[in-house]
Scaffold this motif. Structure first.
Motif, PDB file in Angstrom:
ATOM      1  N   ARG A   1     -73.073 -61.962  89.342  1.00  0.00           N
ATOM      2  CA  ARG A   1     -72.038 -61.138  88.694  1.00  0.00           C
ATOM      3  C   ARG A   1     -70.670 -61.810  88.799  1.00  0.00           C
ATOM      4  NH1 ARG A   1     -72.113 -56.412  92.053  1.00  0.00           N
ATOM      5  NH2 ARG A   1     -74.247 -56.302  91.316  1.00  0.00           N
TER       6      ARG A   1
ATOM      7  N   ARG B   1     -68.576 -63.253  85.556  1.00  0.00           N
ATOM      8  CA  ARG B   1     -67.260 -62.693  85.227  1.00  0.00           C
ATOM      9  C   ARG B   1     -66.129 -63.699  85.409  1.00  0.00           C
ATOM     10  NH1 ARG B   1     -68.015 -56.736  88.175  1.00  0.00           N
ATOM     11  NH2 ARG B   1     -69.776 -56.074  86.883  1.00  0.00           N
TER      12      ARG B   1
ATOM     13  N   GLY C   1     -72.373 -53.861  86.642  1.00  0.00           N
ATOM     14  CA  GLY C   1     -72.045 -53.399  85.304  1.00  0.00           C
ATOM     15  C   GLY C   1     -73.099 -52.409  84.828  1.00  0.00           C
ATOM     16  N   ALA C   2     -72.854 -51.792  83.689  1.00  0.00           N
ATOM     17  CA  ALA C   2     -73.783 -50.794  83.135  1.00  0.00           C
ATOM     18  C   ALA C   2     -75.131 -51.423  82.779  1.00  0.00           C
ATOM     19  CB  ALA C   2     -73.164 -50.149  81.902  1.00  0.00           C
ATOM     20  N   ASP C   3     -75.136 -52.752  82.594  1.00  0.00           N
ATOM     21  CA  ASP C   3     -76.368 -53.445  82.206  1.00  0.00           C
ATOM     22  C   ASP C   3     -77.278 -53.755  83.397  1.00  0.00           C
ATOM     23  OD1 ASP C   3     -74.345 -55.135  83.146  1.00  0.00           O
ATOM     24  OD2 ASP C   3     -75.236 -56.893  82.194  1.00  0.00           O
ATOM     25  N   GLU C   4     -76.801 -53.506  84.614  1.00  0.00           N
ATOM     26  CA  GLU C   4     -77.590 -53.833  85.806  1.00  0.00           C
ATOM     27  C   GLU C   4     -78.387 -52.613  86.280  1.00  0.00           C
ATOM     28  OE1 GLU C   4     -75.732 -56.304  88.885  1.00  0.00           O
ATOM     29  OE2 GLU C   4     -74.010 -56.466  87.585  1.00  0.00           O
ATOM     30  N   ASP C   5     -79.640 -52.831  86.609  1.00  0.00           N
ATOM     31  CA  ASP C   5     -80.527 -51.746  87.031  1.00  0.00           C
ATOM     32  C   ASP C   5     -80.666 -51.745  88.555  1.00  0.00           C
ATOM     33  OD1 ASP C   5     -82.365 -49.769  87.309  1.00  0.00           O
ATOM     34  OD2 ASP C   5     -83.948 -50.715  86.133  1.00  0.00           O
TER      35      ASP C   5
END
Length: 199
Positions: free
Chosen positions: A65, A69, A30-34
């Motif tokens: 993840r 989800r 997701g966009a929150d994962e670096d």
């Protein structure tokens, strides 16, 4: 079990998995994962230790993840590739200049391509490592610039794709062609068979 999750954004890995005839669904960050933080090299880290550690961390993130989800349980496949010249690790280039510098260093030498694969099946984790050796021909600055201008080096470890135009400079290859692309077919098939898939 009738499918697996592929935790990779690489279209090449997806294509190789399709070649094995394994039904799969993508399990992308997701966009929150670096993802970039995971791929940072530790001080004095050896290439093999690096690629195995990064693959394990990517798989840890994918397992979390899937649970977060609320997705159905199924095996999760993860892979990472790095290029090494001696003990120097070549990841993905930051920009065109970085790609050109990498290629200038690899040209005229033999380097290793290391691809680690990990498969999470319930509480069990299966792993494999593919090591290939690639010898590049010497390349002029103009040849390097022309190749970098295609955009192909971006997003690829070592700043090249074996399945693309860089093949014109590969003098010798020993090992796994698919492993250099990013998913070694033989090792991946072995892991999947061990998990109960017919490949």
């Amino acid at each position: 079990m009738n499918f697996i999750y592929l935790a990779s954004q690489s279209p090449r890995r997806r294509q190789l998995l399709e070649q094995l005839g394994v039904p799969h669904e993508l399990l992308l960050p997701g966009a929150d994962e670096d993802a970039e933080a995971i791929e940072a090299v530790l001080p004095r880290e050896a290439p093999t230790a690096y690629v195995e550690r990064v693959t394990a961390l990517k798989l840890d993130a994918a397992v979390a993840r899937r649970a977060a989800r609320g997705l159905p349980d199924a095996p999760i496949l993860c892979s990472d590739t790095t290029v090494a010249l001696g003990s120097t690790i070549y990841g993905k280039p930051d920009d065109a200049d970085h790609a050109a510098r990498m290629l200038a260093e690899l040209a005229g030498h033999e380097h290793r391509v290391l691809t680690a694969v990990a498969l999470q099946v319930g509480a069990k984790r299966l792993t494999a490592l593919s090591t290939s050796r690639v010898t590049f021909a010497t390349m002029t600055a103009a040849q390097i610039a022309a190749y970098v201008a295609t955009g192909e080096p971006m997003g690829k470890a070592g700043a090249y794709g074996i399945q693309g135009r860089a093949a014109a400079y590969v003098q010798h290859l020993a090992g796994s062609y698919s492993g250099i692309m990013g998913l070694p077919m033989y090792e991946t098939a072995q892991l999947l068979r061990a998990a109960g898939f017919s490949v």
